[in-house]
Write an enzyme that holds these catalytic residues in place. Structure first.
Site, PDB file in Angstrom:
ATOM      1  N   HIS A   1      -3.726   7.188   2.389  1.00 18.66           N
ATOM      2  CA  HIS A   1      -4.123   5.791   1.913  1.00 18.66           C
ATOM      3  C   HIS A   1      -5.275   5.160   2.186  1.00 18.66           C
ATOM      4  CE1 HIS A   1      -4.050   1.553   0.780  1.00 18.66           C
ATOM      5  NE2 HIS A   1      -3.885   1.279   1.948  1.00 18.66           N
TER       6      HIS A   1
ATOM      7  N   CYS B   1       0.972  -1.213  -0.057  1.00 19.57           N
ATOM      8  CA  CYS B   1      -0.034  -0.098  -0.003  1.00 19.57           C
ATOM      9  C   CYS B   1       0.946   1.305  -0.111  1.00 19.57           C
ATOM     10  CB  CYS B   1      -1.001   0.075   1.327  1.00 19.57           C
ATOM     11  SG  CYS B   1      -2.073  -1.521   1.363  1.00 19.57           S
TER      12      CYS B   1
ATOM     13  N   ASN C   1     -10.179  -0.661  -1.091  1.00 25.35           N
ATOM     14  CA  ASN C   1      -8.370  -0.458  -0.638  1.00 25.35           C
ATOM     15  C   ASN C   1      -8.136  -1.026  -2.143  1.00 25.35           C
ATOM     16  OD1 ASN C   1      -5.925  -0.768  -0.290  1.00 25.35           O
ATOM     17  ND2 ASN C   1      -6.115  -1.746   1.699  1.00 25.35           N
TER      18      ASN C   1
HETATM   19  O1  UT7 Z   1      -3.922  -1.556   3.212  1.00 27.03           O
HETATM   20  C1  UT7 Z   1      -2.906  -2.352   3.926  1.00 27.03           C
HETATM   21  C2  UT7 Z   1      -3.265  -2.142   5.079  1.00 27.03           C
HETATM   22  N1  UT7 Z   1      -4.534  -3.000   5.725  1.00 27.03           N
HETATM   23  C3  UT7 Z   1      -5.330  -2.225   6.581  1.00 27.03           C
HETATM   24  O2  UT7 Z   1      -5.061  -1.135   6.856  1.00 27.03           O
HETATM   25  C4  UT7 Z   1      -6.355  -2.918   7.257  1.00 27.03           C
HETATM   26  C5  UT7 Z   1      -6.343  -2.980   8.647  1.00 27.03           C
HETATM   27  N2  UT7 Z   1      -7.500  -3.796   9.198  1.00 27.03           N
HETATM   28  C6  UT7 Z   1      -8.757  -3.480   9.200  1.00 27.03           C
HETATM   29  O3  UT7 Z   1      -9.196  -2.525   8.522  1.00 27.03           O
HETATM   30  C7  UT7 Z   1      -9.568  -4.029   9.967  1.00 27.03           C
HETATM   31  O4  UT7 Z   1      -8.981  -4.843  10.947  1.00 27.03           O
HETATM   32  C8  UT7 Z   1     -10.726  -4.922   9.377  1.00 27.03           C
HETATM   33  C9  UT7 Z   1     -11.936  -4.148   8.418  1.00 27.03           C
HETATM   34  C10 UT7 Z   1      -9.949  -6.045   8.261  1.00 27.03           C
HETATM   35  C11 UT7 Z   1     -11.463  -5.971  10.137  1.00 27.03           C
HETATM   36  O5  UT7 Z   1     -12.110  -4.990  11.234  1.00 27.03           O
HETATM   37  P1  UT7 Z   1     -12.039  -5.258  12.759  1.00 27.03           P
HETATM   38  O6  UT7 Z   1     -12.794  -4.243  13.608  1.00 27.03           O
HETATM   39  O7  UT7 Z   1     -10.552  -5.354  13.064  1.00 27.03           O
HETATM   40  O8  UT7 Z   1     -12.750  -6.644  12.971  1.00 27.03           O
HETATM   41  P2  UT7 Z   1     -12.236  -7.945  13.632  1.00 27.03           P
HETATM   42  O9  UT7 Z   1     -11.259  -8.860  12.730  1.00 27.03           O
HETATM   43  O10 UT7 Z   1     -11.666  -7.703  14.785  1.00 27.03           O
HETATM   44  O11 UT7 Z   1     -13.523  -8.684  14.080  1.00 27.03           O
HETATM   45  C12 UT7 Z   1     -14.771  -8.176  14.753  1.00 27.03           C
HETATM   46  C13 UT7 Z   1     -15.822  -9.300  14.630  1.00 27.03           C
HETATM   47  C14 UT7 Z   1     -15.563 -10.505  14.717  1.00 27.03           C
HETATM   48  O12 UT7 Z   1     -16.435 -11.167  15.542  1.00 27.03           O
HETATM   49  P3  UT7 Z   1     -16.470 -11.579  17.054  1.00 27.03           P
HETATM   50  O13 UT7 Z   1     -15.360 -12.548  17.515  1.00 27.03           O
HETATM   51  O14 UT7 Z   1     -16.466 -10.234  17.745  1.00 27.03           O
HETATM   52  O15 UT7 Z   1     -17.772 -12.077  17.154  1.00 27.03           O
HETATM   53  C15 UT7 Z   1     -15.395 -11.318  13.360  1.00 27.03           C
HETATM   54  O16 UT7 Z   1     -15.388 -12.690  13.322  1.00 27.03           O
HETATM   55  O17 UT7 Z   1     -16.401  -9.066  13.284  1.00 27.03           O
HETATM   56  C16 UT7 Z   1     -16.314 -10.534  12.685  1.00 27.03           C
HETATM   57  N3  UT7 Z   1     -16.011 -10.142  11.288  1.00 27.03           N
HETATM   58  C17 UT7 Z   1     -16.801  -9.969  10.402  1.00 27.03           C
HETATM   59  N4  UT7 Z   1     -18.238 -10.014  10.282  1.00 27.03           N
HETATM   60  C18 UT7 Z   1     -19.019  -9.660   9.164  1.00 27.03           C
HETATM   61  C19 UT7 Z   1     -14.804 -10.253  10.755  1.00 27.03           C
HETATM   62  N5  UT7 Z   1     -14.913  -9.820   9.218  1.00 27.03           N
HETATM   63  C20 UT7 Z   1     -16.357  -9.737   9.029  1.00 27.03           C
HETATM   64  C21 UT7 Z   1     -16.968  -9.759   7.857  1.00 27.03           C
HETATM   65  N6  UT7 Z   1     -18.270  -9.614   7.906  1.00 27.03           N
HETATM   66  N7  UT7 Z   1     -16.232  -9.495   6.964  1.00 27.03           N
END
Ligand code: UT7
Length: 331
Positions: free
Chosen positions: A255, A115, A285
């Site tokens: 970004h 990125c 992204n």
């Molecule tokens: O561009 C290069 C660099 N990349 C980035 O900067 C991306 C950085 N990371 C992020 O943007 C975020 O971490 C994500 C958008 C990828 C994920 O968001 P998050 O708030 O960190 O979610 P999480 O992985 O902590 O998951 C929270 C909850 C979990 O459920 P429980 O355990 O709380 O019940 C996941 O299982 O959301 C669930 N979950 C989803 N639910 C619906 C994870 N992915 C999804 C999904 N749809 N796609």
């Protein structure tokens, strides 16, 4: 003789026509529009057509730049491409683009910084202009993420899209253009965002060819934490280093990985939302593509002399910020 700076003199974006909306993703994985929008800010992304390669994005970008600037491809000295999804593992996509557009006098290469690819490439291109070696260098940041995304992995498929953009860098003697850049890397972050199979660590073979390692793997939480801290820190660092207050900055071009990361960076810089370019809702992204795509979308609003800060964080880990003075008013 007055100092030569490297100034952006033209911008062109490109996204393929195909769209992948949050509703489309609901049919592919266990997710929903509300979750995606609130956690990332993304509504839809673009998808390349079958047979459309990264170099085809590049051709559209280079042709657009040449048309806007009134130059021919033969006048281009170099094309540097920030990407992790080139046409081939080798040769470079820069070589392919030069061939396809007829940039017969140009050479170039690809830069792999995920990125941060556009920032790394821009800083690289700047050197050739500042030291007087070249007069017209095109810098492309673009990615064909759909070629390495697993559309059954909800941790990644909701985030990434296809597209990118490019800029023409030319010498300036009035002080416009790139003023400063800070680029960083920490390879110990490689485990948290990578495509594990297909390189020399684990070449593709019959056993691993259809396994998840063939696609992007991301540990979202860890990447998120590092992105928030490092993108905000490096943006604050470039302001401090150049004695810039939040009032001095006209635009932040962040970004587009996650709206929450963008907001944290803007807050740290003391910038109100009106000064922040955000188009993540339309494209998701696009990895190295997001910053030039923003510049292209906002080109008509950018004014000569505007103080602009570009900031990125991505796989590697790689991150950085570039401070520039915008060099032209769009026609
Ligand atoms: O561009 C290069 C660099 N990349 C980035 O900067 C991306 C950085 N990371 C992020 O943007 C975020 O971490 C994500 C958008 C990828 C994920 O968001 P998050 O708030 O960190 O979610 P999480 O992985 O902590 O998951 C929270 C909850 C979990 O459920 P429980 O355990 O709380 O019940 C996941 O299982 O959301 C669930 N979950 C989803 N639910 C619906 C994870 N992915 C999804 C999904 N749809 N796609």
């Amino acid at each position: 003789m007055s100092k030569i700076t490297a100034a952006i003199t033209s911008v062109q974006g490109y996204v393929p026509e195909g769209k992948l909306t949050n509703a489309d993703l609901e049919k592919l994985v266990d997710t929903n529009d509300e979750w995606i929008l609130s956690r990332t800010g993304i509504k839809e992304r673009r998808l390349a057509a079958k047979g459309e390669a990264l170099s085809d994005f590049g051709v559209k970008i280079v042709e657009g730049i040449c048309k806007k600037r009134g130059i021919t491809p033969e006048e281009i000295d170099m094309i540097i491409v920030g990407t992790i999804t080139g046409d081939y593992r080798f040769p470079s996509t820069s070589n392919v683009i030069c061939d396809k557009v007829g940039a017969k006098n140009a050479w170039g290469y690809d830069i792999s910084a995920a990125c941060s690819g556009f920032l790394y490439a821009l800083d690289n291109a700047k050197q050739y202009i500042e030291n007087g070696t070249y007069k017209k260098v095109i810098v492309i940041g673009a990615d064909h993420m759909s070629s390495i995304i697993n559309y059954s992995d909800r941790a990644t498929c909701i985030i990434f899209g296809d597209g990118g953009g490019g800029v023409l860098l030319e010498p300036d003697t009035e002080g416009f253009g790139i003023q400063d850049s800070i680029l960083k890397a920490d390879g110990s972050g490689r485990h948290y965002l990578l495509q594990a199979i297909g390189g020399s660590v684990e070449p593709v073979n019959k056993e691993n060819a259809c396994t998840p390692g063939m696609y992007v793997h991301q540990e979202g939480k860890t990447v998120f934490k590092n992105a928030v801290k490092n993108m905000a820190d490096v943006s604050a660092e470039i302001m401090e280093k150049n004695d810039l207050t939040s009032e001095d900055i006209d635009w932040l071009v962040p970004h587009q990985a996650n709206l929450r990361i963008i907001d944290a960076t803007a807050r740290r810089m003391g910038l109100e939302k009106e000064k922040v370019m955000i188009n993540i809702e339309k494209y998701g992204n696009t990895t190295a593509g997001t910053i030039p795509l923003c510049l292209a979308d906002w080109e008509s609003k950018l004014k000569k002399g505007d103080n602009v800060v570009l900031a990125a964080f991505g796989g590697g880990f790689t991150w950085g910020a570039i401070y520039l003075k915008w060099a032209y008013n769009a026609k």
